[in-house]
Each structure stands twice: as structure tokens, then as C-alpha cells.
Design a protein around this motif. Sequence first.
Motif, PDB file in Angstrom:
ATOM      1  N   GLY A 100      15.971   8.972  41.798  1.00  0.00           N
ATOM      2  CA  GLY A 100      16.415  10.208  41.147  1.00  0.00           C
ATOM      3  C   GLY A 100      17.311   9.931  39.956  1.00  0.00           C
ATOM      4  N   GLY A 101      18.191   8.947  40.072  1.00  0.00           N
ATOM      5  CA  GLY A 101      19.038   8.568  38.940  1.00  0.00           C
ATOM      6  C   GLY A 101      18.220   8.039  37.783  1.00  0.00           C
ATOM      7  N   MET A 102      17.215   7.216  38.082  1.00  0.00           N
ATOM      8  CA  MET A 102      16.338   6.705  37.028  1.00  0.00           C
ATOM      9  C   MET A 102      15.547   7.834  36.378  1.00  0.00           C
ATOM     10  SD  MET A 102      14.922   3.023  38.320  1.00  0.00           S
ATOM     11  CE  MET A 102      14.207   3.568  39.855  1.00  0.00           C
ATOM     12  N   PHE A 103      15.089   8.786  37.180  1.00  0.00           N
ATOM     13  CA  PHE A 103      14.348   9.924  36.650  1.00  0.00           C
ATOM     14  C   PHE A 103      15.222  10.765  35.723  1.00  0.00           C
ATOM     15  CE2 PHE A 103      13.197  14.438  37.096  1.00  0.00           C
ATOM     16  CZ  PHE A 103      11.944  14.404  36.501  1.00  0.00           C
ATOM     17  N   LEU A 104      16.454  11.049  36.137  1.00  0.00           N
ATOM     18  CA  LEU A 104      17.345  11.846  35.292  1.00  0.00           C
ATOM     19  C   LEU A 104      17.688  11.112  33.995  1.00  0.00           C
ATOM     20  CD1 LEU A 104      19.824  13.417  37.864  1.00  0.00           C
ATOM     21  CD2 LEU A 104      18.009  14.558  36.584  1.00  0.00           C
ATOM     22  N   GLY A 105      17.880   9.811  34.063  1.00  0.00           N
ATOM     23  CA  GLY A 105      18.148   9.036  32.857  1.00  0.00           C
ATOM     24  C   GLY A 105      16.987   9.079  31.891  1.00  0.00           C
ATOM     25  N   ARG A 106      15.780   8.917  32.414  1.00  0.00           N
ATOM     26  CA  ARG A 106      14.588   8.968  31.559  1.00  0.00           C
ATOM     27  C   ARG A 106      14.385  10.364  30.990  1.00  0.00           C
ATOM     28  NH1 ARG A 106      12.008   6.897  27.789  1.00  0.00           N
ATOM     29  NH2 ARG A 106       9.875   7.594  27.664  1.00  0.00           N
ATOM     30  N   LEU A 107      14.650  11.389  31.771  1.00  0.00           N
ATOM     31  CA  LEU A 107      14.512  12.759  31.300  1.00  0.00           C
ATOM     32  C   LEU A 107      15.512  13.066  30.190  1.00  0.00           C
ATOM     33  CD1 LEU A 107      12.817  15.263  31.900  1.00  0.00           C
ATOM     34  CD2 LEU A 107      14.549  15.956  33.533  1.00  0.00           C
ATOM     35  N   ALA A 108      16.720  12.536  30.301  1.00  0.00           N
ATOM     36  CA  ALA A 108      17.716  12.728  29.246  1.00  0.00           C
ATOM     37  C   ALA A 108      17.266  12.056  27.952  1.00  0.00           C
ATOM     38  CB  ALA A 108      19.069  12.171  29.693  1.00  0.00           C
ATOM     39  N   LEU A 109      16.700  10.859  28.055  1.00  0.00           N
ATOM     40  CA  LEU A 109      16.206  10.172  26.862  1.00  0.00           C
ATOM     41  C   LEU A 109      15.030  10.919  26.232  1.00  0.00           C
ATOM     42  CD1 LEU A 109      16.355   6.464  28.059  1.00  0.00           C
ATOM     43  CD2 LEU A 109      17.886   7.601  26.453  1.00  0.00           C
ATOM     44  N   THR A 110      14.170  11.477  27.065  1.00  0.00           N
ATOM     45  CA  THR A 110      13.033  12.234  26.548  1.00  0.00           C
ATOM     46  C   THR A 110      13.494  13.504  25.841  1.00  0.00           C
ATOM     47  OG1 THR A 110      11.668  11.392  28.340  1.00  0.00           O
ATOM     48  CG2 THR A 110      10.857  13.336  27.207  1.00  0.00           C
ATOM     49  N   ARG A 111      14.472  14.187  26.406  1.00  0.00           N
ATOM     50  CA  ARG A 111      14.979  15.410  25.762  1.00  0.00           C
ATOM     51  C   ARG A 111      15.657  15.112  24.435  1.00  0.00           C
ATOM     52  NH1 ARG A 111      17.142  19.517  30.433  1.00  0.00           N
ATOM     53  NH2 ARG A 111      15.154  19.639  31.510  1.00  0.00           N
ATOM     54  N   LEU A 112      16.334  13.977  24.358  1.00  0.00           N
ATOM     55  CA  LEU A 112      16.947  13.597  23.086  1.00  0.00           C
ATOM     56  C   LEU A 112      15.886  13.334  22.031  1.00  0.00           C
ATOM     57  CD1 LEU A 112      19.876  11.201  23.976  1.00  0.00           C
ATOM     58  CD2 LEU A 112      20.007  13.356  22.769  1.00  0.00           C
ATOM     59  N   ARG A 113      14.826  12.644  22.395  1.00  0.00           N
ATOM     60  CA  ARG A 113      13.776  12.322  21.454  1.00  0.00           C
ATOM     61  C   ARG A 113      13.044  13.584  20.995  1.00  0.00           C
ATOM     62  NH1 ARG A 113       9.397   9.632  23.980  1.00  0.00           N
ATOM     63  NH2 ARG A 113      11.013   8.466  25.007  1.00  0.00           N
ATOM     64  N   ARG A 114      12.778  14.507  21.909  1.00  0.00           N
ATOM     65  CA  ARG A 114      12.078  15.740  21.539  1.00  0.00           C
ATOM     66  C   ARG A 114      12.925  16.618  20.633  1.00  0.00           C
ATOM     67  NH1 ARG A 114       9.307  17.577  27.166  1.00  0.00           N
ATOM     68  NH2 ARG A 114       7.713  15.976  27.187  1.00  0.00           N
ATOM     69  N   ALA A 115      14.229  16.632  20.870  1.00  0.00           N
ATOM     70  CA  ALA A 115      15.108  17.461  20.050  1.00  0.00           C
ATOM     71  C   ALA A 115      15.305  16.842  18.672  1.00  0.00           C
ATOM     72  CB  ALA A 115      16.451  17.642  20.740  1.00  0.00           C
ATOM     73  N   GLY A 116      15.078  15.533  18.554  1.00  0.00           N
ATOM     74  CA  GLY A 116      15.206  14.864  17.273  1.00  0.00           C
ATOM     75  C   GLY A 116      16.633  14.746  16.792  1.00  0.00           C
ATOM     76  N   ARG A 117      17.558  14.730  17.724  1.00  0.00           N
ATOM     77  CA  ARG A 117      18.964  14.612  17.331  1.00  0.00           C
ATOM     78  C   ARG A 117      19.531  13.312  17.868  1.00  0.00           C
ATOM     79  NH1 ARG A 117      21.944  18.321  21.665  1.00  0.00           N
ATOM     80  NH2 ARG A 117      20.196  18.456  23.043  1.00  0.00           N
ATOM     81  N   PRO A 118      20.604  12.860  17.267  1.00  0.00           N
ATOM     82  CA  PRO A 118      21.196  11.608  17.746  1.00  0.00           C
ATOM     83  C   PRO A 118      21.797  11.775  19.123  1.00  0.00           C
ATOM     84  CG  PRO A 118      22.593  12.623  16.078  1.00  0.00           C
ATOM     85  CD  PRO A 118      21.327  13.435  16.132  1.00  0.00           C
TER      86      PRO A 118
END
Length: 124
Positions: A100-118
Motif C-alpha cells: 500500500g505504501g508503494m502504491f501510494l508513492g507511485r500514485l503521488a508520482l503519477t499525479r505530479l506528472r499528469r498535473a505537469g507541475r514541479p
Amino acid sequence: MSASAVLVAAAEGGIIGDGRTGANLALGASLLGLVIGWLAMARADGRISTGSARTGGMSAIAVGIVGTVLAVLHLATSSGGPGTGNGLVGAVVAVPLALGGMFLGRLALTRLRRAGRPGKRMAV
């Protein structure tokens, strides 16, 4: 109690927590990865403005991997079954927490990339 008596008791499993130490370590790492992943998600969504969501996401993935490895290693080396005091149930619980921790970390990285913000929010 003499040193030799302590060593004999430890070898026989007579010290409380001896078999559970690996499972407790795996549980601690897994819970830490889950908390870091949750905080990284909050940073990626903009609910927390301090810190870097990218660093938090990568940290959650790394700590989740450590928790998974520790739990699987304990499962592979523990003897007996559930209820024997070897920490088998704790290691079994640690695996989904770490995932679950790995999933949340990956989801946070994906949301950052989709938003296109630093990874870190800038004050306007």
C-alpha cells in the motif's frame, strides 16, 4: 542469571519477542512507508504545501520495498505457524501495508506528472 543460561534460553526461544523482532521491524518499515506515501499524496494534491511530493513518493516506494523484503525474509525463515510466537502473522500483515505504501508513492508520482507541475509548490 549467568551468560550461558541466557544464551541457552535465547536458543530455545525462551526470551519474549525473540521470534517477533523481524516481524516488528517489517511492520514498522511498512507502516512508515504507508505514512510517507499518504503524505506524498497530500503534497501532490496540494493539501500540504511544505516538502516535495516527488521526494516523498520515491521515499514511500523505497521504504515499501524494504518492508516487503523484510516481511518476506521473516516469512521464509520463521518456523511454526500462526500463534506460535514467531511473528508469522505480523509478517503477513506487513506485506499488504508495504504494498500500500508503494502504491501510494507511485500514485503521488503519477499525479505530479499528469498535473505537469514541479514536486514543490512555489509561493505566488
